[in-house]
Design an enzyme around this catalytic site. Structure first.
Site, PDB file in Angstrom:
ATOM      1  N   ASP A  78       0.851  -1.198   0.000  1.00  0.00           N
ATOM      2  CA  ASP A  78       0.000   0.000   0.000  1.00  0.00           C
ATOM      3  C   ASP A  78       0.890   1.253   0.000  1.00  0.00           C
ATOM      4  O   ASP A  78       1.802   1.366   0.827  1.00  0.00           O
ATOM      5  CB  ASP A  78      -0.864  -0.056   1.271  1.00  0.00           C
ATOM      6  CG  ASP A  78      -1.933   1.011   1.310  1.00  0.00           C
ATOM      7  OD1 ASP A  78      -2.428   1.404   0.242  1.00  0.00           O
ATOM      8  OD2 ASP A  78      -2.296   1.445   2.435  1.00  0.00           O
ATOM      9  N   ASP A 100       2.899   4.932  -5.471  1.00  0.00           N
ATOM     10  CA  ASP A 100       2.149   6.178  -5.290  1.00  0.00           C
ATOM     11  C   ASP A 100       3.076   7.380  -5.430  1.00  0.00           C
ATOM     12  O   ASP A 100       3.720   7.812  -4.478  1.00  0.00           O
ATOM     13  CB  ASP A 100       1.478   6.178  -3.910  1.00  0.00           C
ATOM     14  CG  ASP A 100       0.727   7.479  -3.662  1.00  0.00           C
ATOM     15  OD1 ASP A 100       0.599   8.287  -4.603  1.00  0.00           O
ATOM     16  OD2 ASP A 100       0.269   7.681  -2.523  1.00  0.00           O
ATOM     17  N   HIS A 176      -7.793  10.108   3.587  1.00  0.00           N
ATOM     18  CA  HIS A 176      -7.315   9.145   4.584  1.00  0.00           C
ATOM     19  C   HIS A 176      -7.665   9.599   6.019  1.00  0.00           C
ATOM     20  O   HIS A 176      -7.820  10.792   6.260  1.00  0.00           O
ATOM     21  CB  HIS A 176      -5.792   8.983   4.478  1.00  0.00           C
ATOM     22  CG  HIS A 176      -5.368   8.237   3.253  1.00  0.00           C
ATOM     23  ND1 HIS A 176      -4.599   8.793   2.261  1.00  0.00           N
ATOM     24  CD2 HIS A 176      -5.609   6.966   2.850  1.00  0.00           C
ATOM     25  CE1 HIS A 176      -4.388   7.900   1.304  1.00  0.00           C
ATOM     26  NE2 HIS A 176      -4.993   6.780   1.638  1.00  0.00           N
TER      27      HIS A 176
END
Ligand code: G3H
Ligand code: 13P
Ligand code: ZN
Length: 305
Positions: A78, A100, A176
């Site tokens: 992640d 990311d 988030h």
């Protein structure tokens, strides 16, 4: 390459839940829930979770969990921030990685993502990338500032074509953490629709998707956790997104909340015993309950075959 869980989700209008873990107990609870619902599942680790657990331990945990898990499971990195981080996760046994670079200039995001895709695909590993910024819908931003946070549909199409990523995380108003909205909850389904029309074969990913159930916020407040004002994504938004091209829905905050509810309420009820297995077991039960419920919301129950 192995089967890509998200392709089936795209074809059959459901989303696979992707849950973060930093302990074996949480991983076991996630797997137990997926097995009880006969659902495919994604277990994911952040870079900080990897350093918390230790690479060598995690490598063996992944191997052992894969062997025992009775439903299709994907182990995913992640928010990998670099090429090196993606390579490390692949070496550790992840069959899927996120790179990311959404905070970097667009061309840098394209270049680093492409490099990760080239390496990952040569190893049979899938890649998720991100475009746009997960700022939520802050009330104090101007309309222009808000619009610049969302993923541009045209740019998304170009990005996927240039990088050849397998899935794309998009920004449509989620954020988030436990504090996603100070006012009314909103999600830009219009932008999602434009992206899926331009990229009909690309599974899309929703980050920052925890529901932050108000009853759980209340329970945590009663247990002394400072979580006043926390607010997440309404369940009906997630049900709707799952039926569209959102094929992977990420949750970490909800898992943390459930785990802590189980642990803290058990400490209250068990005279503060030194046998920590009681607390952790109660935390695991709460996580399993949460994941089972999410599987129903995302419509992935009985999709394991
Ligand atoms: O999206 C980020 C995840 O919630 C991971 O958080 O880096 O604290 O493990 P973490
Ligand atoms: P939440 O903070 O909403 O749980 O999102 C987690 C996430 O997106 C992990 O990548
Ligand atoms: Zn995320």
């Amino acid at each position: 390459m192995k089967d890509f869980l998200l392709k089936d989700a795209l074809k059959n209008n459901y989303a696979v839940g992707a849950f973060n873990f930093s302990t074996v107990e949480v991983l076991k609870a996630i797997i137990a829930a997926a097995e009880s619902q006969n659902s495919p599942i994604i277990a994911q680790v952040s870079e900080s979770a990897i350093s918390f657990m230790g690479e060598e331990y995690l490598k063996d945990i992944i191997k052992s969990a894969r062997k025992q898990c009775k439903v299709p499971i994907s182990f995913h990195l992640d928010h990998g921030k670099s090429y090196e981080s993606a390579v490390k996760a692949i070496d550790m046994g992840c069959d899927s990685v996120m790179i990311d670079c959404s905070m970097l200039p667009y061309e840098d995001n394209v270049n680093i993502t492409s490099k990760v895709v080239e390496y990952a695909h040569s190893k049979g590993v899938f890649v998720e990338a991100e475009l746009g910024s997960l700022a939520g819908t802050e009330d104090d931003l101007t309309v222009e500032e808000k619009d610049s946070c969302y993923t541009s549909p045209q740019q998304a199409k170009e990005f996927v074509e240039r990088t050849k990523v397998d899935s794309l995380a998009i920004a449509i108003g989620t954020k988030h953490g436990a504090y996603k909205y100070s006012g009314e909850a909103k999600l830009r389904f219009d932008i999602l629709e434009q992206i899926q029309n331009l990229l009909p074969d690309t599974p899309l990913v929703l980050h920052g998707a925890s529901g932050v159930d108000s009853r759980d916020v209340q329970r945590l407040l009663e247990l002394g956790v400072n979580i006043q004002g926390a607010k997440g994504i309404p369940e009906e938004f997630l049900r709707r997104a799952s039926k569209m091209h959102i094929c992977k829905i990420n949750g970490d905050t909800d898992v943390r909340m459930s785990y802590m509810i189980g642990i803290l309420s058990n400490i209250e009820n068990n005279n503060k015993s030194i046998d920590y297995r009681g607390y952790l077991g109660a935390g695991m039960q709460e996580v399993a309950k949460l994941v089972s419920h999410k599987i129903e919301v995302y419509n992935s129950a009985n999709k394991a075959n």
